[in-house]
Design a protein around this motif. Structure first.
Motif, PDB file in Angstrom:
ATOM      1  N   MET A 198       0.833  -1.200   0.000  1.00 48.84           N
ATOM      2  CA  MET A 198       0.000   0.000   0.000  1.00 48.84           C
ATOM      3  C   MET A 198       0.869   1.251   0.000  1.00 48.84           C
ATOM      4  O   MET A 198       1.853   1.337   0.710  1.00 48.84           O
TER       5      MET A 198
ATOM      6  N   HIS B 291       0.448   5.758  -0.301  1.00 45.27           N
ATOM      7  CA  HIS B 291      -0.474   6.840   0.047  1.00 45.27           C
ATOM      8  C   HIS B 291      -0.196   8.018  -0.877  1.00 45.27           C
ATOM      9  O   HIS B 291       0.936   8.448  -1.018  1.00 45.27           O
TER      10      HIS B 291
ATOM     11  N   HIS C 232      -8.812   4.335   9.047  1.00 47.24           N
ATOM     12  CA  HIS C 232     -10.163   3.811   8.782  1.00 47.24           C
ATOM     13  C   HIS C 232     -10.982   3.645  10.067  1.00 47.24           C
ATOM     14  O   HIS C 232     -11.780   2.728  10.178  1.00 47.24           O
TER      15      HIS C 232
ATOM     16  N   ASP D 203      -9.895   4.251  -0.599  1.00 49.20           N
ATOM     17  CA  ASP D 203      -8.931   3.266  -1.097  1.00 49.20           C
ATOM     18  C   ASP D 203      -9.183   2.994  -2.570  1.00 49.20           C
ATOM     19  O   ASP D 203     -10.336   2.847  -2.992  1.00 49.20           O
TER      20      ASP D 203
ATOM     21  N   GLY E 285      -5.980  -1.045  -2.943  1.00 50.50           N
ATOM     22  CA  GLY E 285      -5.786  -0.749  -1.534  1.00 50.50           C
ATOM     23  C   GLY E 285      -4.881   0.433  -1.240  1.00 50.50           C
ATOM     24  O   GLY E 285      -4.557   0.693  -0.085  1.00 50.50           O
ATOM     25  N   HIS E 286      -4.464   1.158  -2.276  1.00 45.53           N
ATOM     26  CA  HIS E 286      -3.677   2.360  -2.038  1.00 45.53           C
ATOM     27  C   HIS E 286      -4.578   3.431  -1.422  1.00 45.53           C
ATOM     28  O   HIS E 286      -5.732   3.591  -1.828  1.00 45.53           O
ATOM     29  N   ALA E 287      -4.063   4.154  -0.444  1.00 44.02           N
ATOM     30  CA  ALA E 287      -4.824   5.207   0.231  1.00 44.02           C
ATOM     31  C   ALA E 287      -4.734   6.486  -0.588  1.00 44.02           C
ATOM     32  O   ALA E 287      -3.646   6.992  -0.856  1.00 44.02           O
TER      33      ALA E 287
END
Length: 130
Positions: free
Chosen positions: A62, A64, A94, A112, A116-118
């Protein structure tokens, strides 16, 4: 002169699906193919380049990305998130589901992407002591 960020590479299970997820939320043009990447150009000349991961999708680490946007852009992005029924949070851990934060004299929200990258959208830069 300090260095300027030119581009960053995000690993994905499907580079165009991930790039379109971002451009759809931003209301930006369709991503462009650039070599092995799906490139998303930003207003400040930086590109987010999505690459198909050479490892299996469950091994993608992951990352961001935070996007500084205007108040009007934030409203538009938040509307796109809610129209799509996407889960979002007021915090990166979260713990604040379906909330917008009001930290740093602005508003912020986290969503996301398909891998699943923020992805963070904020209206005011973080206040830091340098």
């Amino acid at each position: 002169m300090p260095a300027q960020l030119n581009h960053t590479i995000m690993h994905s299970s499907d580079r165009f699906a991930s790039a379109r997820f971002l451009t759809d939320l931003l209301g930006a043009p369709e991503p462009k193919a650039y070599g092995p990447f799906a490139a998303v150009p930003l207003a400040n000349g930086v590109t987010v380049d999505y690459a198909d991961s050479i490892v299996t999708p469950d091994r993608i680490v992951m990352q961001h990305l935070a996007f500084l946007v205007s108040e009007d852009e934030f409203d538009e992005i938040h509307a796109r998130i809610t129209e799509r029924g996407l889960p979002y949070w007021g915090d990166p851990a979260h713990r604040e589901p379906q909330q917008i934060n009001h930290r740093h004299n602005g508003r912020g929200v986290y969503v996301d992407d398909p891998d699943g990258h923020a992805i963070e959208f904020l209206t005011h830069p973080y206040v830091t002591d340098h």
